[in-house]
Scaffold this active site. Structure first.
Site, PDB file in Angstrom:
ATOM      1  N   LYS A  83     -66.246 -41.767  89.126  1.00 27.94           N
ATOM      2  CA  LYS A  83     -65.935 -42.939  89.944  1.00 27.94           C
ATOM      3  C   LYS A  83     -67.180 -43.293  90.766  1.00 27.94           C
ATOM      4  O   LYS A  83     -67.749 -42.429  91.452  1.00 27.94           O
ATOM      5  CB  LYS A  83     -64.764 -42.581  90.865  1.00 27.94           C
ATOM      6  CG  LYS A  83     -63.939 -43.744  91.352  1.00 27.94           C
ATOM      7  CD  LYS A  83     -62.688 -43.186  92.053  1.00 27.94           C
ATOM      8  CE  LYS A  83     -61.824 -44.268  92.616  1.00 27.94           C
ATOM      9  NZ  LYS A  83     -60.740 -43.713  93.444  1.00 27.94           N
TER      10      LYS A  83
HETATM   11  O1  G3P Z   1     -56.980 -45.733  95.017  1.00 30.12           O
HETATM   12  C1  G3P Z   1     -57.483 -46.271  96.187  1.00 30.12           C
HETATM   13  C2  G3P Z   1     -56.694 -45.797  97.332  1.00 30.12           C
HETATM   14  O2  G3P Z   1     -56.903 -44.439  97.538  1.00 30.12           O
HETATM   15  C3  G3P Z   1     -56.873 -46.567  98.563  1.00 30.12           C
HETATM   16  O3  G3P Z   1     -55.625 -46.680  99.093  1.00 30.12           O
HETATM   17  O4  G3P Z   1     -53.977 -47.038 100.856  1.00 30.12           O
HETATM   18  O5  G3P Z   1     -56.209 -45.982 101.390  1.00 30.12           O
HETATM   19  O6  G3P Z   1     -56.056 -48.392 100.830  1.00 30.12           O
HETATM   20  P1  G3P Z   1     -55.450 -47.035 100.638  1.00 30.12           P
END
Ligand code: G3P
Length: 217
Positions: A83
């Site tokens: 990634k």
């Molecule tokens: O896959 C991306 C994710 O980990 C981000 O999620 O909820 O931290 O914006 P969030």
């Protein structure tokens, strides 16, 4: 649409994997840091647990540094996906990794223009972050829909991985938009499976069955 779990926590991965619905796992540096353990060990354990792609993110911000980290991560298991962030150095790393046959996930995508660059750089996946768009009063689902349409029209091979999903509604809408993958935290998997009518219905079935057994003596 494939379903990935967005966590670096082995217990959560085992819990959801037991349902038989898991196609892969995504991690990021924030999720990995929460585990407080050696990153390569965590990734090795996840890769052994899951029969599918496991995204492991580099933390270097220059191309050569990203490639050096990618080399180590690729050595952990065959199902590691590298990634990289959607910055110029990340695109350059993505192209060089793609040219050697490595699988990649270009992350932190917030526009169709960025997604096009990821596809052109040979990314296996591109990850638009829906919830974080919503956080700044933009429309995350509109972004995903537009990216899916651009990729369909252009015939790009890169898969659209809907990330930063925060609710079961997000998952349904992402599927409708044509996302190839949705990655969800454990909390959203748990919300998806629950419905009050399922619980009430099951309770009634079991009560009726007990009554039947008692009536038969
Ligand atoms: O896959 C991306 C994710 O980990 C981000 O999620 O909820 O931290 O914006 P969030």
């Amino acid at each position: 649409m494939k379903l990935f779990l967005d966590t670096a926590n082995l217990d959560e991965i085992r819990q959801i994997n037991a349902w038989g619905v898991l196609d892969g796992v995504t991690t990021n540096p924030s999720l990995a840091a929460k585990e407080g353990r050696e990153f390569s060990e965590v990734i090795a354990e996840i890769c052994a647990e899951v029969d599918g792609d496991v995204s492991a993110e580099v933390v270097a911000t220059d191309t050569e540094g990203m490639l050096a980290e990618a080399d180590e991560l690729r050595g952990i298991a065959d199902n590691v996906v590298i990634k990289v962030p959607l910055i110029p150095a990340g695109l350059a790393a993505c192209r060089r990794l793609a040219d050697t046959g490595a699988r990649t996930n270009v992350t932190l995508c917030f526009s169709p223009a960025q997604a096009i660059l990821a596809a052109k750089a040979g990314a296996t996946y591109v990850s638009p972050f829906l919830g974080r768009m919503d956080d700044i009063s933009n429309d995350g689902m509109a972004l995903l829909t537009e990216i899916c349409e651009v990729f369909r029209v252009q015939g790009y091979a890169t898969e659209v991985l809907a990330a930063s999903l925060r609710s079961p509604q997000h998952v349904g809408q992402a599927a409708l938009a044509g996302a190839d993958v949705a990655t969800l935290p454990t909390s959203v998997f748990n919300q998806m499976v629950k419905h009050p009518l399922t619980d009430i219905g099951l309770e009634r079935f079991l009560a009726d069955w007990q009554a039947y057994l008692q009536a038969r003596g």
